[in-house]
Design a protein around this motif. Structure first.
Motif, PDB file in Angstrom:
ATOM      1  N   ARG A  21       0.826  -1.201   0.000  1.00 45.62           N
ATOM      2  CA  ARG A  21       0.000   0.000   0.000  1.00 45.62           C
ATOM      3  C   ARG A  21       0.870   1.266   0.000  1.00 45.62           C
ATOM      4  O   ARG A  21       0.615   2.212  -0.746  1.00 45.62           O
ATOM      5  CB  ARG A  21      -0.936  -0.026   1.209  1.00 45.62           C
ATOM      6  CG  ARG A  21      -1.933   1.122   1.253  1.00 45.62           C
ATOM      7  CD  ARG A  21      -2.966   0.900   2.345  1.00 45.62           C
ATOM      8  NE  ARG A  21      -2.343   0.711   3.661  1.00 45.62           N
ATOM      9  CZ  ARG A  21      -2.336  -0.438   4.318  1.00 45.62           C
ATOM     10  NH1 ARG A  21      -2.889  -1.510   3.799  1.00 45.62           N
ATOM     11  NH2 ARG A  21      -1.759  -0.526   5.507  1.00 45.62           N
ATOM     12  N   GLN A  22       1.904   1.248   0.838  1.00 45.03           N
ATOM     13  CA  GLN A  22       2.786   2.415   0.899  1.00 45.03           C
ATOM     14  C   GLN A  22       3.597   2.565  -0.381  1.00 45.03           C
ATOM     15  O   GLN A  22       3.867   3.694  -0.824  1.00 45.03           O
ATOM     16  CB  GLN A  22       3.707   2.302   2.111  1.00 45.03           C
ATOM     17  CG  GLN A  22       2.975   2.426   3.437  1.00 45.03           C
ATOM     18  CD  GLN A  22       3.916   2.682   4.593  1.00 45.03           C
ATOM     19  OE1 GLN A  22       4.848   3.476   4.491  1.00 45.03           O
ATOM     20  NE2 GLN A  22       3.677   2.011   5.716  1.00 45.03           N
ATOM     21  N   LEU A  23       3.991   1.441  -0.982  1.00 47.17           N
ATOM     22  CA  LEU A  23       4.753   1.508  -2.227  1.00 47.17           C
ATOM     23  C   LEU A  23       3.911   2.113  -3.344  1.00 47.17           C
ATOM     24  O   LEU A  23       4.379   2.972  -4.102  1.00 47.17           O
ATOM     25  CB  LEU A  23       5.228   0.111  -2.620  1.00 47.17           C
ATOM     26  CG  LEU A  23       6.040   0.012  -3.911  1.00 47.17           C
ATOM     27  CD1 LEU A  23       7.299   0.867  -3.838  1.00 47.17           C
ATOM     28  CD2 LEU A  23       6.381  -1.444  -4.214  1.00 47.17           C
ATOM     29  N   PHE A  54       0.639  -5.870  -4.052  1.00 44.78           N
ATOM     30  CA  PHE A  54       0.756  -4.679  -4.900  1.00 44.78           C
ATOM     31  C   PHE A  54      -0.030  -4.870  -6.199  1.00 44.78           C
ATOM     32  O   PHE A  54      -0.778  -3.984  -6.621  1.00 44.78           O
ATOM     33  CB  PHE A  54       2.236  -4.419  -5.196  1.00 44.78           C
ATOM     34  CG  PHE A  54       2.501  -3.210  -6.049  1.00 44.78           C
ATOM     35  CD1 PHE A  54       2.633  -1.956  -5.465  1.00 44.78           C
ATOM     36  CD2 PHE A  54       2.653  -3.331  -7.415  1.00 44.78           C
ATOM     37  CE1 PHE A  54       2.892  -0.828  -6.244  1.00 44.78           C
ATOM     38  CE2 PHE A  54       2.916  -2.209  -8.205  1.00 44.78           C
ATOM     39  CZ  PHE A  54       3.038  -0.961  -7.615  1.00 44.78           C
ATOM     40  N   ALA A  55       0.138  -6.025  -6.821  1.00 44.72           N
ATOM     41  CA  ALA A  55      -0.562  -6.304  -8.075  1.00 44.72           C
ATOM     42  C   ALA A  55      -2.073  -6.231  -7.892  1.00 44.72           C
ATOM     43  O   ALA A  55      -2.808  -5.781  -8.784  1.00 44.72           O
ATOM     44  CB  ALA A  55      -0.154  -7.677  -8.611  1.00 44.72           C
ATOM     45  N   LEU A 137      14.039  -1.501  -3.028  1.00 44.68           N
ATOM     46  CA  LEU A 137      13.595  -2.524  -2.089  1.00 44.68           C
ATOM     47  C   LEU A 137      14.722  -3.524  -1.847  1.00 44.68           C
ATOM     48  O   LEU A 137      15.387  -3.959  -2.798  1.00 44.68           O
ATOM     49  CB  LEU A 137      12.375  -3.258  -2.645  1.00 44.68           C
ATOM     50  CG  LEU A 137      11.162  -2.402  -3.013  1.00 44.68           C
ATOM     51  CD1 LEU A 137      10.067  -3.278  -3.617  1.00 44.68           C
ATOM     52  CD2 LEU A 137      10.639  -1.655  -1.801  1.00 44.68           C
ATOM     53  N   LEU A 138      14.910  -3.899  -0.590  1.00 47.33           N
ATOM     54  CA  LEU A 138      15.949  -4.861  -0.231  1.00 47.33           C
ATOM     55  C   LEU A 138      15.404  -5.861   0.773  1.00 47.33           C
ATOM     56  O   LEU A 138      14.681  -5.488   1.700  1.00 47.33           O
ATOM     57  CB  LEU A 138      17.153  -4.161   0.402  1.00 47.33           C
ATOM     58  CG  LEU A 138      17.971  -3.196  -0.456  1.00 47.33           C
ATOM     59  CD1 LEU A 138      18.983  -2.467   0.417  1.00 47.33           C
ATOM     60  CD2 LEU A 138      18.668  -3.934  -1.592  1.00 47.33           C
ATOM     61  N   ARG A 188      16.902   7.420  -3.609  1.00 48.65           N
ATOM     62  CA  ARG A 188      16.218   8.399  -2.749  1.00 48.65           C
ATOM     63  C   ARG A 188      15.673   7.724  -1.494  1.00 48.65           C
ATOM     64  O   ARG A 188      15.820   8.235  -0.391  1.00 48.65           O
ATOM     65  CB  ARG A 188      15.103   9.087  -3.531  1.00 48.65           C
ATOM     66  CG  ARG A 188      15.620   9.972  -4.675  1.00 48.65           C
ATOM     67  CD  ARG A 188      14.491  10.712  -5.385  1.00 48.65           C
ATOM     68  NE  ARG A 188      15.023  11.623  -6.392  1.00 48.65           N
ATOM     69  CZ  ARG A 188      15.201  11.290  -7.676  1.00 48.65           C
ATOM     70  NH1 ARG A 188      14.878  10.074  -8.096  1.00 48.65           N
ATOM     71  NH2 ARG A 188      15.706  12.164  -8.528  1.00 48.65           N
ATOM     72  N   SER A 189      15.037   6.583  -1.670  1.00 48.72           N
ATOM     73  CA  SER A 189      14.476   5.841  -0.534  1.00 48.72           C
ATOM     74  C   SER A 189      14.946   4.401  -0.589  1.00 48.72           C
ATOM     75  O   SER A 189      14.880   3.768  -1.649  1.00 48.72           O
ATOM     76  CB  SER A 189      12.944   5.866  -0.556  1.00 48.72           C
ATOM     77  OG  SER A 189      12.443   7.180  -0.422  1.00 48.72           O
ATOM     78  N   VAL A 190      15.431   3.894   0.532  1.00 48.50           N
ATOM     79  CA  VAL A 190      15.787   2.487   0.655  1.00 48.50           C
ATOM     80  C   VAL A 190      14.838   1.858   1.671  1.00 48.50           C
ATOM     81  O   VAL A 190      14.725   2.338   2.804  1.00 48.50           O
ATOM     82  CB  VAL A 190      17.253   2.313   1.103  1.00 48.50           C
ATOM     83  CG1 VAL A 190      17.540   0.858   1.447  1.00 48.50           C
ATOM     84  CG2 VAL A 190      18.203   2.799   0.012  1.00 48.50           C
ATOM     85  N   TRP A 191      14.144   0.799   1.254  1.00 47.39           N
ATOM     86  CA  TRP A 191      13.203   0.099   2.135  1.00 47.39           C
ATOM     87  C   TRP A 191      13.705  -1.322   2.329  1.00 47.39           C
ATOM     88  O   TRP A 191      13.865  -2.084   1.365  1.00 47.39           O
ATOM     89  CB  TRP A 191      11.805   0.037   1.509  1.00 47.39           C
ATOM     90  CG  TRP A 191      11.126   1.370   1.358  1.00 47.39           C
ATOM     91  CD1 TRP A 191      11.647   2.617   1.567  1.00 47.39           C
ATOM     92  CD2 TRP A 191       9.767   1.585   0.943  1.00 47.39           C
ATOM     93  NE1 TRP A 191      10.714   3.590   1.309  1.00 47.39           N
ATOM     94  CE2 TRP A 191       9.555   2.993   0.930  1.00 47.39           C
ATOM     95  CE3 TRP A 191       8.726   0.733   0.594  1.00 47.39           C
ATOM     96  CZ2 TRP A 191       8.326   3.548   0.564  1.00 47.39           C
ATOM     97  CZ3 TRP A 191       7.500   1.284   0.220  1.00 47.39           C
ATOM     98  CH2 TRP A 191       7.316   2.680   0.214  1.00 47.39           C
TER      99      TRP A 191
END
Length: 243
Positions: A21-23, A54-55, A137-138, A188-191
């Motif tokens: 949802r956040q992605l 997500f899909a 994403l990691l 910019r963002s690492v999750w």
């Protein structure tokens, strides 16, 4: 890693839904402000669960698939159609509702057309160029590795390269391709997406700044978020976790 924020979920299922949802919201936000969004994907069970969620959320959303580019943080150096490839697994899930042209998907090269993983990594680095990921994403292994960067392994050696070939990896397959810490840390963002009690000790060490672990060395230029289930967060002080 004082700037990192921890988001704690009660279960892996809640984490998958919440992260998806956040992605989706983040990618829509990026497209509104900059038009095109670049997302770097990871592999593994947790990530695939997030892609499933997500899909399911894409249809009817404001996401513009024509303005989305997909990249990968690492992959197995095997044939392009090998079902164990991260790219094969993630695209097979996302393609159900996310319709992208071939030019928008950037899987890492396979072993079919390159002499070795180093040559394939050089090819991917040229394709990547100066691309900055809006979200990278990691996952994280029990040993604290991220992408295919492992503790006490040459993959951790300092380098200005953005992509490397990895040989003699501590877990199979031994040959891989991976973004470097240098490439990850210009995102910019690492999750980081982590579940399970078996990873709790490495989570606590990484968030405590244990430089021995690759996971302790990754950070986004704007934000670093750790998405954890209750088991993975079990060794952290409760006040450090946002529910």
């Amino acid at each position: 890693m004082m700037s990192a924020r921890v988001l704690r979920f009660h279960s892996p299922e809640e984490l998958a839904e919440g992260a998806a949802r956040q992605l989706l919201a983040r990618l829509v936000e990026v497209q509104r402000s900059r038009g095109e969004a670049n997302l770097c994907l990871t592999g593994g069970r947790v990530a695939n669960s997030i892609y499933q969620s997500f899909a399911g959320q894409v249809e009817g959303s404001e996401l513009d698939p024509s303005q989305l580019h997909l990249w990968w943080g690492d992959d197995h150096y095997v044939g392009l159609t090998d079902p164990d490839r991260n790219a094969i697994q993630s695209l097979s899930i996302l393609a159900r509702t996310l319709h992208l042209s071939r030019a928008q998907t950037h899987p890492m090269p396979g072993s079919d057309a390159h002499a070795d993983a180093d040559e394939a990594a050089f090819s991917y680095a040229r394709e990547l160029g100066d691309t900055l990921f809006d979200v990278c994403l990691l996952g994280m292994g029990e040993d604290g590795h991220v992408a295919s960067i492992f503790p006490e392994h040459p993959s951790m050696d300092p380098t200005t390269a953005t992509v490397i070939g990895v040989s003699d990896a501590p877990k199979p397959p031994s040959d891989r391709i991976s973004l470097t810490l240098n490439a990850i840390n210009r995102s910019r963002s690492v999750w980081l997406l982590v579940t399970g009690e078996a990873k709790a000790e490495s989570v606590a060490r990484a968030l405590g700044g244990d430089w021995f672990l690759p996971a302790a060395r990754v950070k986004g230029t704007v934000e670093t978020l750790w998405f954890l289930d209750a088991a993975a967060a079990s060794l952290l002080p409760r006040f450090n976790c946002l529910l």
